[in-house]
Motif scaffolding. Structure first.
Motif, PDB file in Angstrom:
ATOM      1  N   GLN A  10       1.492  -1.055  -0.017  1.00  0.00           N
ATOM      2  CA  GLN A  10       0.064  -0.003  -0.091  1.00  0.00           C
ATOM      3  C   GLN A  10       0.551   0.754  -0.100  1.00  0.00           C
ATOM      4  O   GLN A  10      -0.001   2.042  -0.851  1.00  0.00           O
ATOM      5  CB  GLN A  10      -1.009   0.228   1.684  1.00  0.00           C
ATOM      6  CG  GLN A  10      -2.144  -1.469   1.114  1.00  0.00           C
ATOM      7  CD  GLN A  10      -3.151  -0.990   2.218  1.00  0.00           C
ATOM      8  OE1 GLN A  10      -2.945  -1.187   3.230  1.00  0.00           O
ATOM      9  NE2 GLN A  10      -4.373  -0.493   1.634  1.00  0.00           N
ATOM     10  N   ALA A  11       2.169   1.201   0.931  1.00  0.00           N
ATOM     11  CA  ALA A  11       2.565   2.007   0.709  1.00  0.00           C
ATOM     12  C   ALA A  11       3.143   2.634  -0.852  1.00  0.00           C
ATOM     13  O   ALA A  11       3.475   3.443  -0.894  1.00  0.00           O
ATOM     14  CB  ALA A  11       3.231   2.321   2.078  1.00  0.00           C
ATOM     15  N   HIS A  13       2.354   1.529  -3.116  1.00  0.00           N
ATOM     16  CA  HIS A  13       1.748   2.402  -4.741  1.00  0.00           C
ATOM     17  C   HIS A  13       0.525   3.609  -4.180  1.00  0.00           C
ATOM     18  O   HIS A  13      -0.722   2.924  -5.325  1.00  0.00           O
ATOM     19  CB  HIS A  13       0.679   0.962  -5.317  1.00  0.00           C
ATOM     20  CG  HIS A  13       2.316  -0.130  -5.762  1.00  0.00           C
ATOM     21  ND1 HIS A  13       2.958  -0.175  -7.239  1.00  0.00           N
ATOM     22  CD2 HIS A  13       2.580  -1.578  -5.262  1.00  0.00           C
ATOM     23  CE1 HIS A  13       3.380  -1.207  -7.232  1.00  0.00           C
ATOM     24  NE2 HIS A  13       3.739  -2.047  -5.918  1.00  0.00           N
ATOM     25  N   THR A  14       0.398   3.357  -3.038  1.00  0.00           N
ATOM     26  CA  THR A  14      -0.055   4.514  -2.677  1.00  0.00           C
ATOM     27  C   THR A  14      -1.603   3.790  -2.692  1.00  0.00           C
ATOM     28  O   THR A  14      -2.546   4.816  -3.517  1.00  0.00           O
ATOM     29  CB  THR A  14       0.051   5.607  -3.361  1.00  0.00           C
ATOM     30  OG1 THR A  14      -0.437   5.610  -4.339  1.00  0.00           O
ATOM     31  CG2 THR A  14       1.560   6.517  -2.994  1.00  0.00           C
ATOM     32  N   LEU A  15      -2.185   2.859  -2.095  1.00  0.00           N
ATOM     33  CA  LEU A  15      -3.274   2.640  -2.606  1.00  0.00           C
ATOM     34  C   LEU A  15      -3.547   2.705  -1.094  1.00  0.00           C
ATOM     35  O   LEU A  15      -3.618   2.456   0.346  1.00  0.00           O
ATOM     36  CB  LEU A  15      -3.276   0.750  -2.270  1.00  0.00           C
ATOM     37  CG  LEU A  15      -2.263   0.124  -3.597  1.00  0.00           C
ATOM     38  CD1 LEU A  15      -1.926  -1.052  -3.868  1.00  0.00           C
ATOM     39  CD2 LEU A  15      -3.281   1.148  -4.679  1.00  0.00           C
ATOM     40  N   SER A  16      -5.361   2.521  -0.944  1.00  0.00           N
ATOM     41  CA  SER A  16      -6.551   2.565   0.124  1.00  0.00           C
ATOM     42  C   SER A  16      -6.518   1.097   0.029  1.00  0.00           C
ATOM     43  O   SER A  16      -5.957   0.428  -0.336  1.00  0.00           O
ATOM     44  CB  SER A  16      -7.611   3.306  -0.698  1.00  0.00           C
ATOM     45  OG  SER A  16      -8.584   2.575  -1.212  1.00  0.00           O
ATOM     46  N   ASP A  17      -7.300   0.988   1.351  1.00  0.00           N
ATOM     47  CA  ASP A  17      -7.393  -0.504   2.006  1.00  0.00           C
ATOM     48  C   ASP A  17      -8.687  -1.434   1.363  1.00  0.00           C
ATOM     49  O   ASP A  17      -7.669  -2.529   0.942  1.00  0.00           O
ATOM     50  CB  ASP A  17      -8.436  -0.416   3.198  1.00  0.00           C
ATOM     51  CG  ASP A  17      -7.065   0.266   4.854  1.00  0.00           C
ATOM     52  OD1 ASP A  17      -5.966  -0.434   4.174  1.00  0.00           O
ATOM     53  OD2 ASP A  17      -7.724   0.877   5.414  1.00  0.00           O
ATOM     54  N   ARG A  19      -8.656  -0.712  -2.208  1.00  0.00           N
ATOM     55  CA  ARG A  19      -7.786  -1.054  -3.335  1.00  0.00           C
ATOM     56  C   ARG A  19      -6.515  -1.970  -3.305  1.00  0.00           C
ATOM     57  O   ARG A  19      -6.729  -2.600  -4.593  1.00  0.00           O
ATOM     58  CB  ARG A  19      -7.385   0.985  -3.872  1.00  0.00           C
ATOM     59  CG  ARG A  19      -6.697   0.540  -5.227  1.00  0.00           C
ATOM     60  CD  ARG A  19      -7.572   0.313  -6.483  1.00  0.00           C
ATOM     61  NE  ARG A  19      -7.075   0.410  -7.660  1.00  0.00           N
ATOM     62  CZ  ARG A  19      -7.688  -0.517  -8.857  1.00  0.00           C
ATOM     63  NH1 ARG A  19      -8.798  -0.913  -9.177  1.00  0.00           N
ATOM     64  NH2 ARG A  19      -6.696   0.106  -9.674  1.00  0.00           N
ATOM     65  N   ARG A  52      -3.396  -2.102  10.603  1.00  0.00           N
ATOM     66  CA  ARG A  52      -2.267  -0.658  10.875  1.00  0.00           C
ATOM     67  C   ARG A  52      -2.810   0.562  12.217  1.00  0.00           C
ATOM     68  O   ARG A  52      -1.939   0.848  12.742  1.00  0.00           O
ATOM     69  CB  ARG A  52      -3.637  -0.170   9.385  1.00  0.00           C
ATOM     70  CG  ARG A  52      -2.069   1.458   9.418  1.00  0.00           C
ATOM     71  CD  ARG A  52      -2.721   2.421   8.132  1.00  0.00           C
ATOM     72  NE  ARG A  52      -2.953   2.230   7.125  1.00  0.00           N
ATOM     73  CZ  ARG A  52      -4.010   1.527   6.243  1.00  0.00           C
ATOM     74  NH1 ARG A  52      -4.978   1.397   7.298  1.00  0.00           N
ATOM     75  NH2 ARG A  52      -4.190   0.569   4.788  1.00  0.00           N
TER      76      ARG A  52
END
Length: 71
Positions: A10-11, A13-17, A19, A52
Motif C-alpha cells: 500500500q505504501a 503504490h499509494t493504495l487505499s485499503d 483498492r 494499521r
C-alpha cells in the motif's frame, strides 16, 4: 507477516485499503510477493485497517508482530 507486507504494498503504490484488497486478488505479482495461492484467502479492507491502527500503538504493535510471525 502477511498484513505487514500488505501495508508495504500500500505504501509503495499509494493504495487505499479497499483498492489494496482488490489488487491483491487481481495482480499475480502481489499474490507472489505475499506468498498466497491463487485461490487462497486475502485479508479484507477491515483487517488491513485494524492492523494499521494496532501498529500505531507500540504495545499492540509488538503483539501483532508476534502473532504475524507465528503464521
Amino acid at each position: 507477516m502477511l498484513v505487514f507486507k500488505v501495508l508495504l504494498l500500500q505504501a509503495m503504490h499509494t493504495l487505499s485499503d479497499e483498492r489494496g484488497e482488490y489488487l491483491i486478488r487481481d495482480r499475480l505479482s502481489f499474490i507472489r510477493f505475499l506468498g498466497l495461492g491463487l485461490a487462497g484467502p486475502v485479508p479484507d479492507a477491515n483487517t488491513i485497517w485494524n492492523f494499521r491502527e494496532a501498529v500505531k500503538r507500540p504495545a499492540q504493535c509488538r503483539h501483532c508482530l508476534r502473532v504475524s510471525m507465528r503464521r
